[in-house]
Design an enzyme around this catalytic site. Structure first.
Site, PDB file in Angstrom:
ATOM      1  N   HIS A   1      50.150  77.891  41.774  1.00 32.48           N
ATOM      2  CA  HIS A   1      48.975  78.545  42.361  1.00 32.48           C
ATOM      3  C   HIS A   1      48.214  79.349  41.301  1.00 32.48           C
ATOM      4  O   HIS A   1      46.993  79.199  41.148  1.00 32.48           O
ATOM      5  CB  HIS A   1      49.426  79.468  43.495  1.00 32.48           C
ATOM      6  CG  HIS A   1      48.330  80.233  44.154  1.00 32.48           C
ATOM      7  ND1 HIS A   1      47.736  79.822  45.331  1.00 32.48           N
ATOM      8  CD2 HIS A   1      47.695  81.392  43.810  1.00 32.48           C
ATOM      9  CE1 HIS A   1      46.797  80.684  45.672  1.00 32.48           C
ATOM     10  NE2 HIS A   1      46.755  81.657  44.768  1.00 32.48           N
ATOM     11  N   GLU A   2      48.947  80.171  40.568  1.00 34.67           N
ATOM     12  CA  GLU A   2      48.306  81.024  39.563  1.00 34.67           C
ATOM     13  C   GLU A   2      47.733  80.195  38.406  1.00 34.67           C
ATOM     14  O   GLU A   2      46.726  80.589  37.806  1.00 34.67           O
ATOM     15  CB  GLU A   2      49.301  82.057  39.032  1.00 34.67           C
ATOM     16  CG  GLU A   2      49.775  83.070  40.068  1.00 34.67           C
ATOM     17  CD  GLU A   2      48.642  83.917  40.617  1.00 34.67           C
ATOM     18  OE1 GLU A   2      47.625  84.102  39.924  1.00 34.67           O
ATOM     19  OE2 GLU A   2      48.767  84.400  41.767  1.00 34.67           O
TER      20      GLU A   2
END
Length: 413
Positions: free
Chosen positions: A18-19
């Site tokens: 996600h990051e």
């Protein structure tokens, strides 16, 4: 221990992926990413490359991307603070040490009078503690600063700060995190299909007959074709499951074709409406590739239905899961081995992507909503207004997570 390891690995993969979405598109958008961290808490290892510091931290609880400006703590250095600085051949500051946990080899001690690392890029102070000689040094745009915890990161001039990028670039950066979770879900289900095969539900041919169940006791064999139930034609395994589930504890006549011969077999589904047959499993790259997309879409629709029911059908904490609930589900999935964990990771990645798109301040969806408002108004909200909205959203999310966690503990323990 297996559950704990599985929980940590899955959680870290989901958060890091996600990051990385935010990280990649921030870099592409000219936004400075000061730090990309795997894990939280005290730093174990750090490496500085291409203007970003990559860190590995003690607590294996996901990670984060620290972009310049927005949600990034300011490098506020108060007058009277002692620093050490490194100058290049042109007399510009290239490294700043603001930590007492490390020593900057060859650094010049400076007692600070004024520091501006955002606009003017200057340091004013007294070299070597000589308070009779005030000097001023220009700071290089790409200078680094060693912060209090000993981590060396890039300074954050205003031209590379998040909030100063065009709004459409910020919108893409905000969307990139959930997008990566959707991509991960698709890839996970494709890998699942390649490793374990995909159930073929659009055929009336069954797969495995499970021993000890009514179908096996009646003599039904694996890979047989079910043509009809009580004279009603069957076209798919879905039809079969639907009709059998309604006939619990009732004798049913199955028209079965095996090895070119057709015969009628009477089977009595158990009290749960099951006869003990599984769908045909097909292993092929084409089927696995298709499954990655169809399974992701089907689960997305179901997740959306659950979220919609919380609005239209009444809010219930039992429809949500926090860390305790996710840990419990990981434990249950771990009992199914790698197959169960892989499916659960795909489902959880999809859920993380969808939940992050909810229009709630603090979440990516809330940031995207603010971006859209800015596009419509053709000007951003006041920083004070955005700050209040974000703080309110953060408070509500903290309260919700506490409520969900308490509810999970009461449900599972």
């Amino acid at each position: 221990m297996t559950t704990i390891i599985a929980f940590i690995v899955i959680f870290c993969i989901l958060v890091v992926v996600h990051e990385f979405g935010h990280f990649y598109f921030a870099k592409r958008s000219g936004i400075l990413v000061r730090e990309f961290s795997i894990g939280m808490g005290p730093k174990l290892w750090a490496s500085h490359k291409n203007n970003t510091t990559y860190t590995l931290r003690l607590l294996p609880l996901g990670g984060y991307v620290r972009m310049a400006g927005w949600q990034d703590e300011e490098d506020e250095i108060k007058p009277g603070t002692m620093l050490s600085i490194i100058l290049n051949d042109a007399g510009k500051v290239t490294r700043i040490n603001a930590s007492d946990k490390t020593t900057l080899a060859g650094g010049m001690p400076v007692q600070v009078s004024r520091v501006d690392l955002v606009k003017d890029l200057v340091i004013e102070g007294y070299p070597n503690g000589n308070e009779e000689k005030l000097e001023r040094w220009s700071v290089d745009h790409d200078a680094t600063i060693i912060e209090e915890d000993g981590t060396e990161v890039q300074i954050a001039p205003e031209d590379v700060q998040f909030q100063n990028a065009p709004v459409w670039r910020r919108l893409i950066v905000n969307f990139a995190g959930p997008m990566n979770n959707f991509i991960l879900a698709i890839l996970t289900f494709i890998i699942y299909g390649l490793m374990f095969g995909v159930q073929v539900l659009n055929t009336n041919q069954i797969g495995t007959v499970l021993p000890g169940y009514p179908a096996a006791q009646a003599g039904l064999k694996s890979n047989a074709t079910i043509q009809a139930i009580d004279g009603e034609k069957i076209h798919s395994f879905t039809d079969l499951s639907s009709k059998v589930s309604k006939q619990a504890d009732k004798s049913v006549t199955f028209t079965v074709k095996e090895h070119g011969k057709t015969q009628n077999v009477v089977i009595k589904p158990n009290k749960d409406g099951k006869i003990g047959v599984e769908a045909l499993i097909e292993k092929s790259p084409a089927r696995a590739f298709t499954y990655g997309f169809t399974q992701t879409w089907d689960l997305a629709v179901r997740t959306w239905d659950v979220l919609k029911s919380m609005v239209t059908g009444g809010f219930s904490l039992n429809k949500l899961a926090g860390p305790v609930g996710i840990y419990t589900m990981t434990s249950q999935s771990a009992k199914g081995g790698l197959q169960g964990l892989l499916f659960f990771m795909g489902y959880l990645s999809l859920g993380l992507g969808i939940s992050n798109l909810l229009p709630i301040p603090v979440l990516d969806g809330g940031k995207i909503l603010l971006n859209l408002i800015e596009l419509i108004r053709r000007k951003p909200l006041k920083p004070e207004t955005e700050g209040v909205v974000t703080m309110v959203g953060l408070g509500l999310m903290v309260l919700l997570m506490l409520a969900v966690t308490i509810n999970d503990i009461m449900r599972y323990f």
